[in-house]
Design an enzyme around this catalytic site. Structure first.
Site, PDB file in Angstrom:
ATOM      1  CG  ASP A   1      -0.314  -0.247   2.552  1.00 49.93           C
ATOM      2  OD1 ASP A   1       0.921  -0.438   2.594  1.00 49.93           O
ATOM      3  OD2 ASP A   1      -1.017  -0.245   3.584  1.00 49.93           O
TER       4      ASP A   1
ATOM      5  CG  ASP B   1       5.970   5.824   6.193  1.00 47.86           C
ATOM      6  OD1 ASP B   1       5.832   6.985   5.780  1.00 47.86           O
ATOM      7  OD2 ASP B   1       5.968   5.539   7.399  1.00 47.86           O
TER       8      ASP B   1
ATOM      9  N   GLY C   1      10.434   2.586   4.303  1.00 51.10           N
ATOM     10  CA  GLY C   1      11.058   1.649   3.372  1.00 51.10           C
ATOM     11  C   GLY C   1      11.361   0.299   4.009  1.00 51.10           C
TER      12      GLY C   1
ATOM     13  CB  THR D   1       7.117  -2.710   5.043  1.00 53.71           C
ATOM     14  OG1 THR D   1       6.811  -2.170   6.331  1.00 53.71           O
ATOM     15  CG2 THR D   1       6.180  -3.865   4.741  1.00 53.71           C
TER      16      THR D   1
ATOM     17  CE  LYS E   1       2.728   8.196   4.393  1.00 54.63           C
ATOM     18  NZ  LYS E   1       2.409   8.354   5.820  1.00 54.63           N
TER      19      LYS E   1
ATOM     20  CG  ASP F   1      -4.911   0.067   9.770  1.00 52.60           C
ATOM     21  OD1 ASP F   1      -3.888  -0.018   9.066  1.00 52.60           O
ATOM     22  OD2 ASP F   1      -4.901  -0.156  10.998  1.00 52.60           O
TER      23      ASP F   1
HETATM   24  P1  IMP Z   1       7.445   1.374   6.147  1.00 53.01           P
HETATM   25  O1  IMP Z   1       7.899   0.018   6.574  1.00 53.01           O
HETATM   26  O2  IMP Z   1       7.817   2.438   7.123  1.00 53.01           O
HETATM   27  O3  IMP Z   1       7.813   1.739   4.727  1.00 53.01           O
HETATM   28  O4  IMP Z   1       5.895   1.392   6.288  1.00 53.01           O
HETATM   29  C1  IMP Z   1       5.079   0.826   5.411  1.00 53.01           C
HETATM   30  C2  IMP Z   1       3.815   0.433   6.134  1.00 53.01           C
HETATM   31  O5  IMP Z   1       3.485   1.348   7.193  1.00 53.01           O
HETATM   32  C3  IMP Z   1       2.675   0.482   5.166  1.00 53.01           C
HETATM   33  O6  IMP Z   1       2.527  -0.752   4.532  1.00 53.01           O
HETATM   34  C4  IMP Z   1       1.523   0.826   6.076  1.00 53.01           C
HETATM   35  O7  IMP Z   1       0.999  -0.366   6.603  1.00 53.01           O
HETATM   36  C5  IMP Z   1       2.131   1.629   7.200  1.00 53.01           C
HETATM   37  N1  IMP Z   1       1.941   3.057   6.946  1.00 53.01           N
HETATM   38  C6  IMP Z   1       2.857   3.946   6.520  1.00 53.01           C
HETATM   39  N2  IMP Z   1       2.330   5.163   6.363  1.00 53.01           N
HETATM   40  C7  IMP Z   1       1.027   5.042   6.692  1.00 53.01           C
HETATM   41  C8  IMP Z   1      -0.080   5.963   6.701  1.00 53.01           C
HETATM   42  O8  IMP Z   1       0.016   7.145   6.352  1.00 53.01           O
HETATM   43  N3  IMP Z   1      -1.268   5.443   7.085  1.00 53.01           N
HETATM   44  C9  IMP Z   1      -1.441   4.149   7.462  1.00 53.01           C
HETATM   45  N4  IMP Z   1      -0.464   3.251   7.435  1.00 53.01           N
HETATM   46  C10 IMP Z   1       0.781   3.692   7.064  1.00 53.01           C
HETATM   47 MG    MG Z   2       1.263  -2.326   5.381  1.00 53.83          MG
END
Ligand code: IMP
Ligand code: MG
Length: 176
Positions: free
Chosen positions: A100, A103, A105, A107, A131, A159
């Site tokens: 989805d 953010d 990175g 995940t 983002k 969510d």
């Molecule tokens: P990362 O591991 O920081 O890149 O985060 C990715 C995951 O964080 C996404 O798959 C979302 O599940 C969650 N996430 C990041 N930003 C948002 C947001 O603005 N709203 C809701 N979930 C978010």
């Molecule tokens: Mg997610």
């Protein structure tokens, strides 16, 4: 009480962009591609992208992974575990990994490394939202639906503490 939501990306904008994304992705896909959707956040996007690719005549095998990062609310912890792994062996296959939001990175980096560790020959990544201002690790997606500013967004499967996944658009939590 549910906080108020402001629409950022309308249903129409998302529908049109997913159709375009499928056109961008389709030429890069091999016949044996495995499309892996990260649950839960990407389930709506993954479903729509799957059908958009299918409309272009792309045969797909589908699988899912559930990852969880500790913590709730609007802060991710950076510690990610696999709660449900693939049910299909990706060995030697091309994988299209769908999430989805890109953010920090963490995940997408962790999930693509995991797929390579399991033997995927090639991992392409696709996210609905990026983002870039929030990146903490060097990770870019091969295909991006929309680049968005540093806002906390919900809807279209995404969510806030398990709320708002059902909304058919992407909105942001208005500071109230
Ligand atoms: P990362 O591991 O920081 O890149 O985060 C990715 C995951 O964080 C996404 O798959 C979302 O599940 C969650 N996430 C990041 N930003 C948002 C947001 O603005 N709203 C809701 N979930 C978010
Ligand atoms: Mg997610």
């Amino acid at each position: 009480m549910r906080p108020p939501i402001e629409i950022l990306l309308s249903e129409e904008m998302i529908r049109a962009r997913i159709a375009q994304l499928a056109e961008e992705i389709a030429p890069r896909l091999r016949e044996d591609v495995l499309l892996v959707t990260l649950m839960n956040g990407a389930f709506v996007f993954g479903a729509d992208l799957t059908r958009a690719l299918a409309r272009l005549g792309k045969p797909l095998t589908l699988d899912f992974m559930v990852l969880s990062s500790y913590g709730s609310g609007t802060v991710t912890s950076g510690r990610i575990t696999t709660r449900m792994d693939l049910s299909i062996d990706p060995t030697g296959r091309q994988v299209l990994l769908v999430d989805d939001i890109l953010d920090s990175g963490n995940t997408l980096l962790m999930a693509s490394n995991h797929l390579r560790d399991k033997g995927a020959a090639d991992v392409l990544t696709c996210v609905l939202l990026d983002k870039p201002a929030r990146r903490r690790v060097p990770m870019q997606a091969d295909f991006i639906g929309f680049e968005i500013p540093n806002l906390f967004v919900v809807g279209f499967g995404i969510d806030y503490d398990q709320m708002f996944r059902e909304l058919p658009f992407v909105g942001h939590l208005r500071a109230s």
